[in-house]
Enzyme design. Structure first.
Site, short mmCIF file in Angstrom:
data_model
loop_
_atom_site.label_atom_id
_atom_site.label_comp_id
_atom_site.label_asym_id
_atom_site.label_seq_id
_atom_site.Cartn_x
_atom_site.Cartn_y
_atom_site.Cartn_z
CE LYS A 48 94.65 31.41 -21.44
NZ LYS A 48 93.24 32.39 -21.62
CD GLN A 92 92.45 34.36 -24.54
OE1 GLN A 92 92.38 33.36 -24.24
NE2 GLN A 92 92.93 35.61 -23.83
CG ASP A 115 87.89 31.09 -19.24
OD1 ASP A 115 88.94 31.34 -18.75
OD2 ASP A 115 87.73 31.49 -20.51
N1 GUN Z 1 91.11 36.90 -21.70
C1 GUN Z 1 92.40 37.38 -20.81
N2 GUN Z 1 92.19 36.54 -19.86
C2 GUN Z 1 91.19 35.55 -20.13
C3 GUN Z 1 90.88 34.52 -19.42
O1 GUN Z 1 91.30 33.94 -18.28
N3 GUN Z 1 90.06 33.62 -20.26
C4 GUN Z 1 89.62 33.88 -21.34
N4 GUN Z 1 88.83 33.32 -22.20
N5 GUN Z 1 89.93 34.95 -22.05
C5 GUN Z 1 90.92 35.95 -21.23
#
Ligand code: GUN
Length: 276
Positions: A48, A92, A115
């Site tokens: 990311k 996350q 998100d």
């Molecule tokens: N963990 C796995 N996929 C995601 C996501 O799209 N966003 C977040 N914040 N955590 C994750």
């Protein structure tokens, strides 16, 4: 059968976004918070941050130890909430077991919820008024669109009902006028329902669960799963080798939905910054 190349579509969309950001003087800022040492999460977070750099988005990375308290996580999110340089906040998931993710997420303001996990953003999605939608499901909608799949009037079957993937996926399909069935661990006659799908989307996290006998001839198959098989190899929820010849279109794992998730995060960060 045609394989949907998620990587190529993601590259194309990222190029478009990069150009749009280049035209702006004030660059978007994304804060990425990770708690603990989960190896998969660390890879996701690294990717990311890398994507931010490539697109001209400023990233602010915060690593808290696995022993962090609920208050420590929430205090950090409160600081980021009022930080003018931060337009989007990503916490996350999953968090270490002793922490409450739902409570923590409430410390992310709706306007910075890139998100799309907040109650308000999920509620707006149900009302077909969402501006920011969970990254993986909106990535799937982009893949379908770019592959020329018109979901209107089609029977879409979604496997999985998580608040982060299955439910928003079903809502997006419904908002696009598909007829949607959501299956889960308590569903009876699951294989039979899957066989009725024009579009079959799996988000259950079980390696090679969807077998060829569960797929209608020429269905579109989208695999959101990220699992390891017996040999430790990365694989999806779909038994790709056997399903691919039955499907008209299919996403591979890796290289299907995965690259789109981060791309949509970048788009959500852009939206959170400029409201456009
Ligand atoms: N963990 C796995 N996929 C995601 C996501 O799209 N966003 C977040 N914040 N955590 C994750």
């Amino acid at each position: 059968m045609k394989i949907i190349d998620g990587k190529a579509i993601a590259v194309e969309l990222r190029e478009e976004l990069k150009k749009k950001i280049a035209e702006k003087t004030q660059k978007p800022g994304l804060a990425v918070v990770i708690v603990g040492e989960d190896p998969a999460s660390r890879i996701y977070v690294r990717n990311k941050i890398k994507a931010c750099g490539e697109l001209g988005i400023r990233s602010f990375s915060y690593e808290l130890p696995a022993t962090a308290t609920q208050a420590e996580v929430e205090n950090l999110l409160d600081e980021l909430a009022i930080n003018q340089e931060v337009n989007g906040i990503l916490l996350q998931l999953p968090l270490p077991k002793h922490l409450d993710a739902e409570s923590a997420c409430k410390h992310i303001p709706v306007a910075k919820d890139v998100d799309g996990f907040s109650e308000e953003n999920l509620g707006l999605l149900c009302l077909n008024k969402a501006k920011i939608t969970a990254c993986t499901p909106s990535g799937v909608m982009q893949l379908l669109k770019k592959s020329g799949v018109d979901v209107c009037g089609k029977h879409a079957v979604v496997l999985g009902r998580s608040a982060t993937v299955g439910k928003p996926m079903a809502m997006l399909l419904l908002n696009a006028n598909a007829t949607v069935t959501v299956c889960h661990s308590k569903t009876q006659n699951l294989a039979e329902i899957c066989r009725q799908a024009d579009i079959l989307i799996s988000a259950i996290g079980k390696a090679k669960f969807v077998t060829a006998d569960m797929v209608k001839q020429d269905a579109v198959v989208v695999d959101i799963g990220m699992n390891r098989d017996q040999d430790g190899k990365l694989c999806g929820d779909v038994d790709f080798e056997n399903v691919k010849d039955k499907a008209s279109l299919i996403t591979p794992v890796p290289g299907g939905v995965g690259p789109m998730t981060i791309t949509m995060l970048m788009y959500n960060t852009y939206f959170a910054t400029y409201k456009e």
